[in-house]
Design an enzyme around this catalytic site. Structure first.
Site, PDB file in Angstrom:
ATOM      1  N   ASN A 190      35.161  35.198  50.729  1.00  0.00           N
ATOM      2  CA  ASN A 190      34.610  36.474  50.266  1.00  0.00           C
ATOM      3  C   ASN A 190      33.091  36.363  50.235  1.00  0.00           C
ATOM      4  O   ASN A 190      32.524  35.312  50.597  1.00  0.00           O
ATOM      5  CB  ASN A 190      35.193  36.884  48.910  1.00  0.00           C
ATOM      6  CG  ASN A 190      34.914  35.862  47.809  1.00  0.00           C
ATOM      7  OD1 ASN A 190      33.880  35.189  47.816  1.00  0.00           O
ATOM      8  ND2 ASN A 190      35.824  35.730  46.869  1.00  0.00           N
ATOM      9  N   LYS A 192      30.821  36.178  47.778  1.00  0.00           N
ATOM     10  CA  LYS A 192      30.256  35.153  46.883  1.00  0.00           C
ATOM     11  C   LYS A 192      30.499  33.758  47.443  1.00  0.00           C
ATOM     12  O   LYS A 192      29.610  32.893  47.406  1.00  0.00           O
ATOM     13  CB  LYS A 192      30.860  35.262  45.482  1.00  0.00           C
ATOM     14  CG  LYS A 192      30.222  34.295  44.482  1.00  0.00           C
ATOM     15  CD  LYS A 192      30.814  34.434  43.099  1.00  0.00           C
ATOM     16  CE  LYS A 192      30.088  33.555  42.085  1.00  0.00           C
ATOM     17  NZ  LYS A 192      29.991  32.134  42.509  1.00  0.00           N
ATOM     18  N   GLU A 193      31.700  33.531  47.974  1.00  0.00           N
ATOM     19  CA  GLU A 193      32.001  32.229  48.564  1.00  0.00           C
ATOM     20  C   GLU A 193      31.108  31.969  49.775  1.00  0.00           C
ATOM     21  O   GLU A 193      30.645  30.837  49.988  1.00  0.00           O
ATOM     22  CB  GLU A 193      33.473  32.171  48.969  1.00  0.00           C
ATOM     23  CG  GLU A 193      34.424  32.099  47.784  1.00  0.00           C
ATOM     24  CD  GLU A 193      35.877  32.347  48.165  1.00  0.00           C
ATOM     25  OE1 GLU A 193      36.768  31.968  47.385  1.00  0.00           O
ATOM     26  OE2 GLU A 193      36.116  32.942  49.239  1.00  0.00           O
ATOM     27  N   ASP A 260      44.607  36.752  49.871  1.00  0.00           N
ATOM     28  CA  ASP A 260      45.837  36.195  50.429  1.00  0.00           C
ATOM     29  C   ASP A 260      46.381  37.105  51.528  1.00  0.00           C
ATOM     30  O   ASP A 260      46.868  36.639  52.564  1.00  0.00           O
ATOM     31  CB  ASP A 260      46.898  36.037  49.336  1.00  0.00           C
ATOM     32  CG  ASP A 260      46.472  35.058  48.251  1.00  0.00           C
ATOM     33  OD1 ASP A 260      45.635  34.184  48.547  1.00  0.00           O
ATOM     34  OD2 ASP A 260      46.966  35.169  47.115  1.00  0.00           O
TER      35      ASP A 260
END
Length: 308
Positions: A190, A192-193, A260
């Site tokens: 995502n 932030k990741e 997921d």
């Protein structure tokens, strides 16, 4: 496409967990402490983590094989029953540890607290060997690595998977494990990741490109699919920007498990030989459906057809 899905077999390897939801109402504050008192109305259990990825694939009609580690406790029993109910083939390695369980307490459709029961100790070499032996017995079209940092995924395991099995490998990443994901086909962080994995602060599209290229350079992955919530998702390759898909959700109820769904659908599409742009399009549609549901959810093929 449906005929091809039914012939497809995908292995999901990673950290399985039990998602526990307690629903209720709050109409007073406890006299014992300044905290809300929940009047419980309902309680439900769902497959979480890598198991929710497997459920997403199964609901789409894919033959799925779930490989992970559980403990020897009541949560493990509940987890196995849920897998049986969903017709998910499993290879669950029982260890002397607790089964990861996340309890979310929800009042008036608002999550007020989450309680985690887990152990993050890495699995031993014997358990890793069991994972590899299990895959050798199965005809697998693709492998999804669902890494939640609970101890199943390691650099050695990924290296062995890449060397032993010439299959499409995708990764739902854990930020501090970035160096592990060498030469995989797809990584799906995502926003932030992406920022944390690249160490690039993302304020605009140029920053996003810079961050994406940094991750691709460090991991040598073939594709990087960055999910950005209300801003949609963007696919990059080592050659540059492949495509951007706008968010399609009309109403967002719960984003739990949306990642997921994205890795399940995108991996399915790549395994079927879809063009990357079409894979992202279908992943975006699936994500838009799943965030409109309460709790950790999955999407069925009929829902995608109806949406289209």
């Amino acid at each position: 496409m449906i005929e091809k899905i039914n012939r497809l077999k995908i292995a999901v390897i990673g950290d399985v967990m039990l998602d526990h939801y307690i629903f209720g109402n709050v109409d007073r504050i406890s006299p014992e402490a300044p905290v809300p008192v929940l009047n419980v109305k309902d309680e439900k259990f769902y497959l979480g983590g890598a198991a929710n990825v497997a459920k997403n694939l199964r609901d789409l009609g894919v033959n799925v094989y779930l490989i992970g580690c559980i403990g020897k406790d009541e949560s493990a029993n509940t987890f196995k029953k849920l897998c049986e109910n969903e017709n998910i083939n499993t290879k669950l390695i029982e260890l002397n540890r607790i089964t990861t369980k996340k309890t979310r307490i929800v009042a008036h459709s608002q999550q007020i607290v989450r309680v985690d029961r887990e152990l993050k100790q890495p699995i031993d070499s014997k358990a890793k060997s069991e994972i590899l032996k299990t895959l050798e017995k199965e005809h697998i079209d693709a492998i999804i690595i669902s890494d939640y940092g609970k101890g199943v995924i390691s650099a050695k395991l990924i290296e062995d998977l890449r060397n032993k099995f010439d299959k499409f490998i995708s990764v739902d990443p854990k930020v501090n494990h970035t160096k592990m994901y060498k030469n995989v086909d797809l990584i799906t962080p995502n926003l932030k990741e992406t920022q944390d994995m690249s160490k690039v602060e993302i304020q605009n599209d140029n920053d996003l490109k810079k961050a994406a290229y940094e991750i691709i350079k460090n991991t040598k992955c073939k594709y990087l699919l960055v999910t950005q919530g209300e801003n949609g998702m963007t696919l990059f390759s080592e050659k540059g920007l492949v495509c951007h898909e706008k968010a399609l959700a009309k109403e967002v109820y719960d984003v739990t498990g949306a990642g997921d769904t994205v890795i399940a659908v995108s991996t399915m599409c790549f395994a079927l030989g879809f063009e990357p742009i079409k894979a992202v399009k279908l992943s975006s549609i699936a994500a838009s459906i799943v965030v409109g549901k309460r709790g950790t959810s999955s999407v069925k093929f009929e829902e995608i057809k109806e949406y289209l």
